[in-house]
Design a protein around this motif. Structure first.
Motif, PDB file in Angstrom:
ATOM      1  N   SER A  57       0.830  -1.207   0.000  1.00 35.98           N
ATOM      2  CA  SER A  57       0.000   0.000   0.000  1.00 35.98           C
ATOM      3  C   SER A  57       0.869   1.263   0.000  1.00 35.98           C
ATOM      4  O   SER A  57       0.598   2.218  -0.742  1.00 35.98           O
ATOM      5  CB  SER A  57      -0.923  -0.035   1.211  1.00 35.98           C
ATOM      6  N   ARG A 109       1.273   4.373  -2.607  1.00 34.06           N
ATOM      7  CA  ARG A 109       1.163   5.795  -2.247  1.00 34.06           C
ATOM      8  C   ARG A 109       2.379   6.587  -2.737  1.00 34.06           C
ATOM      9  O   ARG A 109       2.241   7.685  -3.278  1.00 34.06           O
ATOM     10  CB  ARG A 109       1.054   5.934  -0.720  1.00 34.06           C
ATOM     11  N   PRO A 120     -13.491   5.295   7.821  1.00 34.52           N
ATOM     12  CA  PRO A 120     -12.487   4.885   6.818  1.00 34.52           C
ATOM     13  C   PRO A 120     -12.605   5.781   5.601  1.00 34.52           C
ATOM     14  O   PRO A 120     -13.596   6.495   5.433  1.00 34.52           O
ATOM     15  CB  PRO A 120     -12.910   3.463   6.472  1.00 34.52           C
ATOM     16  N   PRO A 121     -11.576   5.779   4.712  1.00 29.76           N
ATOM     17  CA  PRO A 121     -11.746   6.480   3.448  1.00 29.76           C
ATOM     18  C   PRO A 121     -12.948   5.889   2.723  1.00 29.76           C
ATOM     19  O   PRO A 121     -13.182   4.686   2.805  1.00 29.76           O
ATOM     20  CB  PRO A 121     -10.447   6.183   2.697  1.00 29.76           C
ATOM     21  N   ILE A 171     -14.108   4.402   0.096  1.00 32.36           N
ATOM     22  CA  ILE A 171     -13.675   3.700  -1.108  1.00 32.36           C
ATOM     23  C   ILE A 171     -14.420   2.371  -1.196  1.00 32.36           C
ATOM     24  O   ILE A 171     -14.490   1.632  -0.204  1.00 32.36           O
ATOM     25  CB  ILE A 171     -12.150   3.428  -1.056  1.00 32.36           C
ATOM     26  N   LEU A 208      -7.509  -2.129   5.140  1.00 36.63           N
ATOM     27  CA  LEU A 208      -7.230  -0.808   4.565  1.00 36.63           C
ATOM     28  C   LEU A 208      -8.429   0.126   4.696  1.00 36.63           C
ATOM     29  O   LEU A 208      -8.260   1.346   4.737  1.00 36.63           O
ATOM     30  CB  LEU A 208      -6.854  -0.947   3.083  1.00 36.63           C
ATOM     31  N   HIS A 255      -5.655   0.855  -3.918  1.00 38.68           N
ATOM     32  CA  HIS A 255      -6.308   1.416  -2.723  1.00 38.68           C
ATOM     33  C   HIS A 255      -5.380   2.442  -2.069  1.00 38.68           C
ATOM     34  O   HIS A 255      -5.821   3.526  -1.657  1.00 38.68           O
ATOM     35  CB  HIS A 255      -6.670   0.305  -1.736  1.00 38.68           C
ATOM     36  N   SER A 282      -6.171   6.402  -1.683  1.00 39.28           N
ATOM     37  CA  SER A 282      -6.144   6.990  -0.333  1.00 39.28           C
ATOM     38  C   SER A 282      -5.202   8.178  -0.294  1.00 39.28           C
ATOM     39  O   SER A 282      -5.471   9.186   0.356  1.00 39.28           O
ATOM     40  CB  SER A 282      -5.701   5.944   0.696  1.00 39.28           C
ATOM     41  N   GLN A 283      -4.056   8.061  -0.969  1.00 42.94           N
ATOM     42  CA  GLN A 283      -3.086   9.143  -0.991  1.00 42.94           C
ATOM     43  C   GLN A 283      -3.671  10.371  -1.686  1.00 42.94           C
ATOM     44  O   GLN A 283      -3.478  11.502  -1.220  1.00 42.94           O
ATOM     45  CB  GLN A 283      -1.804   8.670  -1.690  1.00 42.94           C
ATOM     46  N   LEU A 338      -6.854  11.095  -1.937  1.00 42.81           N
ATOM     47  CA  LEU A 338      -7.953  11.645  -1.118  1.00 42.81           C
ATOM     48  C   LEU A 338      -7.391  12.458   0.040  1.00 42.81           C
ATOM     49  O   LEU A 338      -8.049  13.325   0.585  1.00 42.81           O
ATOM     50  CB  LEU A 338      -8.857  10.515  -0.591  1.00 42.81           C
TER      51      LEU A 338
END
Lengths: 245, 245
Positions: free
Chosen positions: A235, A239, B76-77, B79, B101, B237, B241-242, B244
């Motif tokens: 992950s 990123r 959580p995000p 997603i 995650l 993912h 996330s990065q 967001l």
């Protein structure tokens, strides 16, 4: 297997003869016939095509390929990884996953929360870990074998080796759930390579974090969720790759 | 196991009695004694502490906890994931990894390159997949169980279900190596949730990509490296996330 990889010394007069799982793959998965071309690559060398000269498509499998190499694989993102030695079964998975994602060097290091027995694992022998790296390359269509460097003792690594090593990167960063810094804070300068560190199950102990920071690394957190080592390694690679663009 | 999870109906008069692997974990890993507190959470409910009232720390294990719940887990995000049904052993790993995650709903769908036999797998029964979701929550210290929705047939999903579903997200995106678009191009609007789709080993066929695009999804590529499904699901993912933040 999205590319057939071979060792440099297997190539003789622009031909290779395969008799192992690669021959079986060409025969039983690709169903190749004489005259067909398959994607091949020389380990740590170029990518090209192999034209099937002859094939024995049942046991014992045998495939003779006429080799034509043309292009270097696309450069991977310049990301290296410091990983606290994980459980051997997890290490195997991480080796092929980060190789597929693209990594230059992996530094396997000791940590307080690494079980001592992990250091006796056969996977630390090159003969045993290399197939997992090749598996990652075969998946990702790459030929560049990552380097694996093993540090059985934490202090010599972090005090003697890491400070010099770190000067080769634009950012050296360590994942730590308690950190107030975000990943993007730590990667402001993205001109050179990135070295990121992922701890053992249970995390680095405070002493280890202090030593990493003293060696010039910056700590960051990706949030409060606690991840397994393999999930974290993949992950965070994603990123970083996203931030490198 | 970074949090002990329990079902709502296990709670009786603010007490729970554990006799299974959770009791063993409290006894043998946490080495808890009467008076100690452990982190606990009600599945789909709040997080809090369980004070050990009594403990039998060898087989048959038994732990009685006095429960005090206080806070909802951090959100959580937002997603969600569309996943072409993978090999069952890989699905188990993906279920716990993306749950750790942080994911809201996973849509498991058919695709041309999904082996038909995968649909006969026991893992598609809630009794069998739920433990892998719980495993992810126990890892990440969360209580929110993702929803799993199963679509055995591709066309009804993509033609009838997906167009309406897509309107609930700010971005619906599909990973496709041939796409000219980057992930950041596709996530310009980040006000709502993100729905991302990951194909089977070998990728989506052209017809499927066309159908996804017709249903309102945007295609993106993260580069030329071909990844296994579990690596792709986790890595993307991380990338989302990065972005967001």
């Amino acid at each position: 297997m999205n590319i057939i990889l071979f060792e440099k010394d297997e190539l003789k007069s622009e031909c290779i003869v395969l008799t192992d799982h690669r021959a079986k793959h060409i025969a039983k998965v690709l169903h190749s016939e004489p005259g067909d071309c398959v994607r091949i690559g020389e380990i740590d060398g170029k990518i090209g095509t192999g034209k099937v000269v002859s094939i024995q498509n049942r046991y014992p499998f045998l495939v003779e390929l006429s080799v034509s190499l043309s292009a270097r694989p696309a450069p991977p993102p310049s990301i290296d990884l410091i990983l606290a030695m994980p459980r051997p079964i997890m290490l195997k998975r991480i080796l092929s996953q980060v190789t597929a994602l693209g990594i230059g060097t992996m530094y396997l290091v000791n940590a307080n929360r690494v079980e001592k027995s992990f250091w006796d694992a056969g996977i630390l022998n090159e003969d045993e870990y290399r197939p997992h790296l090749l598996h990652g390359l075969e998946q990702a269509v790459d030929t560049r074998l990552p380097e694996i460097k093993i540090f059985r003792y934490f202090l010599p690594f972090v005090e003697e080796y890491l400070p010099d090593l770190g000067t080769q990167y634009s950012s050296c960063i360590i994942a730590h759930p308690d950190s107030p810094n975000s990943l993007s804070d730590c990667l402001k300068n993205q001109d050179g390579g990135i070295l990121y560190a992922v701890g053992p199950e249970g995390g680095w102990v405070d002493f280890e974090i202090e030593k990493f920071l003293a060696a010039g690394m910056k700590d960051f957190s990706i949030g409060s969720r606690i991840l397994k080592v393999d999930t974290a390694a993949v992950s965070i690679h994603g990123r970083i790759s996203q931030l490198l663009g």
